[in-house]
Design an enzyme around this catalytic site. Structure first.
Site, mmCIF file in Angstrom:
data_model
loop_
_atom_site.group_PDB
_atom_site.id
_atom_site.type_symbol
_atom_site.label_atom_id
_atom_site.label_comp_id
_atom_site.label_asym_id
_atom_site.label_seq_id
_atom_site.Cartn_x
_atom_site.Cartn_y
_atom_site.Cartn_z
ATOM 1 N N HIS A 1 1.615 -3.006 -8.491
ATOM 2 C CA HIS A 1 2.253 -1.695 -8.576
ATOM 3 C C HIS A 1 3.535 -1.795 -9.412
ATOM 4 O O HIS A 1 4.630 -1.930 -8.879
ATOM 5 C CB HIS A 1 2.564 -1.160 -7.179
ATOM 6 N N ASP B 1 4.184 -22.410 19.630
ATOM 7 C CA ASP B 1 5.386 -21.583 19.408
ATOM 8 C C ASP B 1 5.282 -20.732 18.145
ATOM 9 O O ASP B 1 6.252 -20.067 17.749
ATOM 10 C CB ASP B 1 6.640 -22.469 19.356
ATOM 11 N N GLY B 2 4.145 -20.749 17.451
ATOM 12 C CA GLY B 2 3.965 -19.881 16.282
ATOM 13 C C GLY B 2 4.175 -20.585 14.956
ATOM 14 O O GLY B 2 3.822 -20.054 13.909
ATOM 15 N N GLU B 3 4.778 -21.769 14.976
ATOM 16 C CA GLU B 3 4.942 -22.489 13.707
ATOM 17 C C GLU B 3 3.573 -22.935 13.187
ATOM 18 O O GLU B 3 2.618 -23.056 13.961
ATOM 19 C CB GLU B 3 5.840 -23.716 13.916
ATOM 20 N N ARG C 1 6.080 -2.313 -4.586
ATOM 21 C CA ARG C 1 6.502 -0.908 -4.589
ATOM 22 C C ARG C 1 7.998 -0.734 -4.363
ATOM 23 O O ARG C 1 8.576 0.248 -4.769
ATOM 24 C CB ARG C 1 5.699 -0.111 -3.528
ATOM 25 N N GLN C 2 8.626 -1.727 -3.717
ATOM 26 C CA GLN C 2 10.082 -1.627 -3.485
ATOM 27 C C GLN C 2 10.774 -2.204 -4.716
ATOM 28 O O GLN C 2 11.265 -3.328 -4.719
ATOM 29 C CB GLN C 2 10.435 -2.421 -2.214
ATOM 30 N N ASP D 1 -0.498 10.752 -8.282
ATOM 31 C CA ASP D 1 0.901 10.869 -8.726
ATOM 32 C C ASP D 1 1.042 10.314 -10.147
ATOM 33 O O ASP D 1 0.104 9.726 -10.703
ATOM 34 C CB ASP D 1 1.846 10.122 -7.769
ATOM 35 N N ARG E 1 6.940 12.152 -1.640
ATOM 36 C CA ARG E 1 6.799 11.429 -0.373
ATOM 37 C C ARG E 1 7.919 11.819 0.572
ATOM 38 O O ARG E 1 9.106 11.681 0.259
ATOM 39 C CB ARG E 1 6.812 9.907 -0.618
ATOM 40 N N LYS F 1 3.282 14.121 -6.690
ATOM 41 C CA LYS F 1 3.428 13.728 -5.270
ATOM 42 C C LYS F 1 4.899 13.669 -4.882
ATOM 43 O O LYS F 1 5.722 13.153 -5.625
ATOM 44 C CB LYS F 1 2.770 12.362 -5.041
HETATM 45 C C1 R5P Z 1 2.290 4.592 -4.207
HETATM 46 O O1 R5P Z 1 2.887 5.038 -5.143
HETATM 47 C C2 R5P Z 1 0.920 4.058 -4.294
HETATM 48 O O2 R5P Z 1 0.392 4.158 -5.579
HETATM 49 C C3 R5P Z 1 -0.013 4.753 -3.316
HETATM 50 O O3 R5P Z 1 -0.209 6.098 -3.713
HETATM 51 C C4 R5P Z 1 0.540 4.717 -1.929
HETATM 52 O O4 R5P Z 1 1.038 3.458 -1.609
HETATM 53 C C5 R5P Z 1 -0.527 5.113 -0.924
HETATM 54 O O5 R5P Z 1 0.015 5.014 0.356
HETATM 55 P P1 R5P Z 1 -0.608 5.780 1.571
HETATM 56 O O6 R5P Z 1 -2.064 5.425 1.629
HETATM 57 O O7 R5P Z 1 0.156 5.248 2.748
HETATM 58 O O8 R5P Z 1 -0.371 7.235 1.367
#
Ligand code: R5P
Length: 286
Positions: free
Chosen positions: A123, A33-35, A90-91, A165, A189, A187
């Site tokens: 990050h 079942d994935g456990e 990153r979040q 960036d 996004r 950059k």
């Molecule tokens: C974001 O700020 C990171 O430093 C990378 O630039 C980013 O995660 C790269 O993501 P992707 O390869 O999807 O463009």
């Protein structure tokens, strides 16, 4: 003792050798079942290091919780997590109302289960240190940037290191050291797969350029940079990242965009791995 999972046996061997720890594999049984059921080696010493790189992190995070709690029950008092790639960094803020700030949530989860954490090039953009994201007793952020920089500093045609960036400046500057020139792009996004890049004012025509970033995920950032660099007349374009998260299709797109050589460190197992961080992590563990 260095505890690891079967899918990271190669890196575990390198790290065990460099740190003189005994590597032992945690047995993982998946039920229909994935456990999952984990079985730890016994007896377990009072201090253990757990290796888990957190690419494709969701299931691994639960496994870490199971492992850490089981290790405590077996008498471990001091648990260090070595996560060469630390996910969810990153979040780091709610970009829109209602968004979960995953960096803080995952950081607190790990700190609740481990006494110390060691990682490479997390990050960290809007927080000052790893301890702000992962409030463990010790939180150590290492950088592979000098190791990557040394590869290019040894080249006869000293290339320009270029970050995509503003966030990448910390790694590009450290990689360049005193021997190489560096610059960063701007950059914007648009979405997960679409980014817009503006090159810096630095002269690029006829230059060898190495794109350098902490992570490549879809590869879209590197592709867009390479496309702009070709239009600007760069002589040769290579790329290097600490964490290669991208799949084979994305690697093919890098080549199609004119990137001659794409290399990464072994924080995440990948065909592009050329530079090992095992020695760097072993030093930190000592
Ligand atoms: C974001 O700020 C990171 O430093 C990378 O630039 C980013 O995660 C790269 O993501 P992707 O390869 O999807 O463009």
């Amino acid at each position: 003792m260095l505890l690891h999972f079967d899918d990271e046996a190669d890196f575990a061997t390198r790290l065990a050798r460099a740190s003189r720890l005994e590597a032992r594999c945690v047995d993982r049984h998946r039920f229909p079942d994935g456990e999952v059921k984990l079985t730890l080696p016994v007896p377990l010493p009072a201090s253990a290091v757990v290796l888990r790189s957190l690419h494709h992190p969701n299931e691994k995070l639960l496994e870490l919780v199971l492992l850490a709690d089981a290790a405590r029950a077996l008498g471990a008092r001091n648990l260090t997590l070595v996560a060469p790639y630390l996910a969810y960094m990153r979040q780091d803020k709610a970009f829109h109302p209602g968004e979960a700030v995953s960096q803080q949530i995952v950081g607190r989860l790990l700190a609740a289960h481990f006494d110390a954490i060691v990682t490479v090039d997390p990050h960290l953009h809007r927080v000052a240190s790893l301890a702000d994201a992962v409030p463990a007793r010790r939180a150590v952020a290492l950088s592979a940037a000098p190791l990557i920089g040394a590869v290019y500093a040894a080249r006869k045609e000293r290339p320009l290191l270029l970050g995509p960036d503003a966030e990448s400046e910390q790694w590009v500057k450290a990689a360049a050291g005193a021997l190489l020139d560096y610059a960063v792009c701007t950059k914007h996004r648009v979405n997960d797969h679409d980014v817009r890049i503006e090159l810096p004012d630095t002269p690029l025509a006829g230059r060898d350029v190495v794109l350098l970033d902490d992570v490549a995920s879809t590869g879209g950032t590197l592709v867009e940079c390479a496309t702009k660099l070709r239009a600007a007349g760069a002589a040769r374009i290579d790329a290097a990242v600490t964490h290669a998260l991208l799949d084979a299709d994305a690697v093919a797109q890098l080549a199609a965009a004119g990137i001659i050589e794409f290399v990464s460190t072994d924080t995440v197992p990948h065909a592009s791995n050329r530079i090992s961080v095992a020695g760097l992590i072993a030093e930190a563990l000592k």
